[in-house]
Design an enzyme around this catalytic site. Sequence first.
Site, PDB file in Angstrom:
ATOM      1  N   TYR A 226      60.343  10.911 -30.776  1.00 26.00           N
ATOM      2  CA  TYR A 226      59.906  12.264 -31.049  1.00 26.00           C
ATOM      3  C   TYR A 226      58.447  12.090 -32.032  1.00 26.00           C
ATOM      4  O   TYR A 226      57.713  13.121 -31.555  1.00 26.00           O
ATOM      5  CB  TYR A 226      60.691  12.680 -32.299  1.00 26.00           C
ATOM      6  CG  TYR A 226      60.671  14.436 -33.147  1.00 26.00           C
ATOM      7  CD1 TYR A 226      60.335  15.234 -31.696  1.00 26.00           C
ATOM      8  CD2 TYR A 226      59.702  14.116 -33.813  1.00 26.00           C
ATOM      9  CE1 TYR A 226      59.253  16.511 -32.370  1.00 26.00           C
ATOM     10  CE2 TYR A 226      59.199  15.849 -34.566  1.00 26.00           C
ATOM     11  CZ  TYR A 226      58.936  16.761 -33.615  1.00 26.00           C
ATOM     12  OH  TYR A 226      58.384  17.339 -33.687  1.00 26.00           O
TER      13      TYR A 226
ATOM     14  N   SER B  70      52.740  17.916 -34.396  1.00 28.49           N
ATOM     15  CA  SER B  70      53.982  17.443 -35.773  1.00 28.49           C
ATOM     16  C   SER B  70      52.499  16.542 -36.472  1.00 28.49           C
ATOM     17  O   SER B  70      52.223  15.400 -36.124  1.00 28.49           O
ATOM     18  CB  SER B  70      54.911  17.053 -36.003  1.00 28.49           C
ATOM     19  OG  SER B  70      55.477  16.969 -36.890  1.00 28.49           O
TER      20      SER B  70
END
Length: 249
Positions: A155, A142
């Site tokens: 995350y 990501s």
Amino acid sequence: MKKLEGKIAVVTGASKGIGAAIAKHLAAEGASVVVNYASSKEGADRVVDEIVSDGGKAIAVQANVAQKAEIERLFEKTQQVFGKLDILVNNAGIYENFPLEDITEEHFHKQFDLNVLGLILTSQQGAKHFGATGGSIINISSVVSTLTPPNSSVYSATKAAVDAVTKSLAKELGSRNIRVNSINPGMIETEGTHTAGMIESDFRKQIEAQTPLGRIGQPQDIAPVAVFLASSDSAWITGEALYVTGGLR
Ligand code: NAP
């Protein structure tokens, strides 16, 4: 000739979102695809049906890819049905945004167990099944691994770990012609981001304001990049992180 004719691919978390789009694009280029899912049998069956009705080959296989025994079963099934493996897309992942004061051990382990440990164990099994000609591992990381937005420390840390794993495994597996790269997407409209409330949020507006191409992404923005990294068009690319973010960094 299609780019992935005769290739066998496993895509984890392919019952919806980015994984579903990648599975369909790989199949459209001729790959036979194992559509993995955790609980959404209906979603996985729908992806398989779409692939098959377009003339492709696919099967759905349930396996929680945070669990070693289930990962082994996923690759045994792949071997049994298709006889080999050429492409592994480590897409299954979860995201939860918590401010520091709300972080719990459970929040940490849930994300690290799937996004990092699961990805490593899946790569370990996948590497055992690649043949003498090698293979391609594509990790869905990501933009947050380097953008590191607030309220996403756990995350973002999982995806920074994915980037490190990608680079390390690229060096370790290169001699077997196994290439390991990541795609680092920006915010993508998926079932997951809808459920997380991100698509209707001010955060989405902030992200769009910072994005040179002025919009969030769709799964179809990511899938052709996975086809590129799976195919011989990227034969001399390994250990790279490809940011697919509309220019957001
Ligand atoms: P999504 O819409 O929530 O879909 C997640 C998929 O992963 C589903 O197919 C789900 O299967 C599967 N999955 C979840 N836990 C699993 C497990 N333990 N074992 C096997 N499969 C499991 O997610 P998404 O938004 O497409 O995101 C996919 C990946 O892209 C993730 O790694 C995410 O971190 C990354 N990413 C997403 C964005 C974004 O904005 N969407 C941005 C950057 C990176 P079931 O439906 O059966 O549970």
